[in-house]
Design a protein around this motif. Structure first.
Motif, PDB file in Angstrom:
ATOM      1  N   GLY A 107       0.991  -1.064  -0.003  1.00  0.00           N
ATOM      2  CA  GLY A 107       0.115  -0.098   0.069  1.00  0.00           C
ATOM      3  C   GLY A 107       0.902   1.228   0.015  1.00  0.00           C
ATOM      4  N   PHE A 108       1.780   1.241   1.041  1.00  0.00           N
ATOM      5  CA  PHE A 108       2.741   2.471   0.742  1.00  0.00           C
ATOM      6  C   PHE A 108       3.491   2.435  -0.490  1.00  0.00           C
ATOM      7  CE2 PHE A 108       2.445   2.330   5.556  1.00  0.00           C
ATOM      8  CZ  PHE A 108       2.120   3.677   5.448  1.00  0.00           C
ATOM      9  N   VAL A 109       3.982   1.599  -1.014  1.00  0.00           N
ATOM     10  CA  VAL A 109       4.626   1.555  -2.387  1.00  0.00           C
ATOM     11  C   VAL A 109       3.449   2.173  -3.627  1.00  0.00           C
ATOM     12  CG1 VAL A 109       5.655   0.071  -3.981  1.00  0.00           C
ATOM     13  CG2 VAL A 109       6.367  -0.124  -1.809  1.00  0.00           C
ATOM     14  N   PHE A 110       2.365   1.728  -3.341  1.00  0.00           N
ATOM     15  CA  PHE A 110       1.215   2.107  -4.171  1.00  0.00           C
ATOM     16  C   PHE A 110       1.227   3.737  -4.104  1.00  0.00           C
ATOM     17  CE2 PHE A 110      -2.954   3.129  -5.295  1.00  0.00           C
ATOM     18  CZ  PHE A 110      -2.752   2.819  -6.613  1.00  0.00           C
ATOM     19  N   LEU A 111       1.135   4.118  -2.894  1.00  0.00           N
ATOM     20  CA  LEU A 111       1.004   5.598  -2.762  1.00  0.00           C
ATOM     21  C   LEU A 111       1.973   6.355  -3.137  1.00  0.00           C
ATOM     22  CD1 LEU A 111      -0.938   5.731   0.987  1.00  0.00           C
ATOM     23  CD2 LEU A 111      -1.765   6.121  -1.400  1.00  0.00           C
ATOM     24  N   GLY A 138       3.879   5.908  -5.459  1.00  0.00           N
ATOM     25  CA  GLY A 138       3.699   5.949  -6.871  1.00  0.00           C
ATOM     26  C   GLY A 138       3.074   6.778  -7.464  1.00  0.00           C
ATOM     27  N   VAL A 139       1.604   6.895  -6.888  1.00  0.00           N
ATOM     28  CA  VAL A 139       0.567   7.702  -7.201  1.00  0.00           C
ATOM     29  C   VAL A 139       1.047   8.987  -6.896  1.00  0.00           C
ATOM     30  CG1 VAL A 139      -1.741   8.395  -6.544  1.00  0.00           C
ATOM     31  CG2 VAL A 139      -1.411   5.927  -6.780  1.00  0.00           C
ATOM     32  N   LEU A 178       3.610  10.264  -9.558  1.00  0.00           N
ATOM     33  CA  LEU A 178       3.140  10.471 -10.662  1.00  0.00           C
ATOM     34  C   LEU A 178       2.228  11.849 -10.760  1.00  0.00           C
ATOM     35  CD1 LEU A 178       2.352   9.193 -13.514  1.00  0.00           C
ATOM     36  CD2 LEU A 178       0.070   8.295 -12.558  1.00  0.00           C
ATOM     37  N   ALA A 179       1.474  12.072  -9.547  1.00  0.00           N
ATOM     38  CA  ALA A 179       0.944  13.378  -9.596  1.00  0.00           C
ATOM     39  C   ALA A 179       1.685  14.575  -9.495  1.00  0.00           C
ATOM     40  CB  ALA A 179      -0.120  13.509  -8.141  1.00  0.00           C
ATOM     41  N   VAL A 180       2.997  14.385  -8.933  1.00  0.00           N
ATOM     42  CA  VAL A 180       3.954  15.538  -8.830  1.00  0.00           C
ATOM     43  C   VAL A 180       4.536  15.624 -10.197  1.00  0.00           C
ATOM     44  CG1 VAL A 180       6.207  16.195  -8.120  1.00  0.00           C
ATOM     45  CG2 VAL A 180       4.437  15.084  -6.395  1.00  0.00           C
TER      46      VAL A 180
END
Length: 63
Positions: free
Chosen positions: A14-18, A20-21, A24-26
């Motif tokens: 979950g932390f790895v996914f967050l 990445g998100v 990507l947003a930045v």
């Protein structure tokens, strides 16, 4: 014991996914800033372009 290991694995994923998100947003945000900066640098050209387009297209004049 299996469930504790599974929960820990899901927690880490979950932390790895967050991460990445957010990354990507930045990246997209920085791209938007660059696009707006280029648009702002071309701002002096806009009145000349508008003067050229408005006589040809009365609908763009706002009347």
């Amino acid at each position: 014991m299996f469930f504790i290991a599974f929960a820990a694995l899901m927690y880490i994923c979950g932390f790895v996914f967050l991460y990445g998100v957010v990354r990507l947003a930045v990246r997209h945000g920085i791209g938007d800033v660059h696009a707006r900066r280029e648009l702002a640098e071309r701002a002096p050209e806009r009145p000349r372009l508008q003067e050229r387009l408005v006589p040809d297209n009365p609908s763009l004049a706002g009347n």
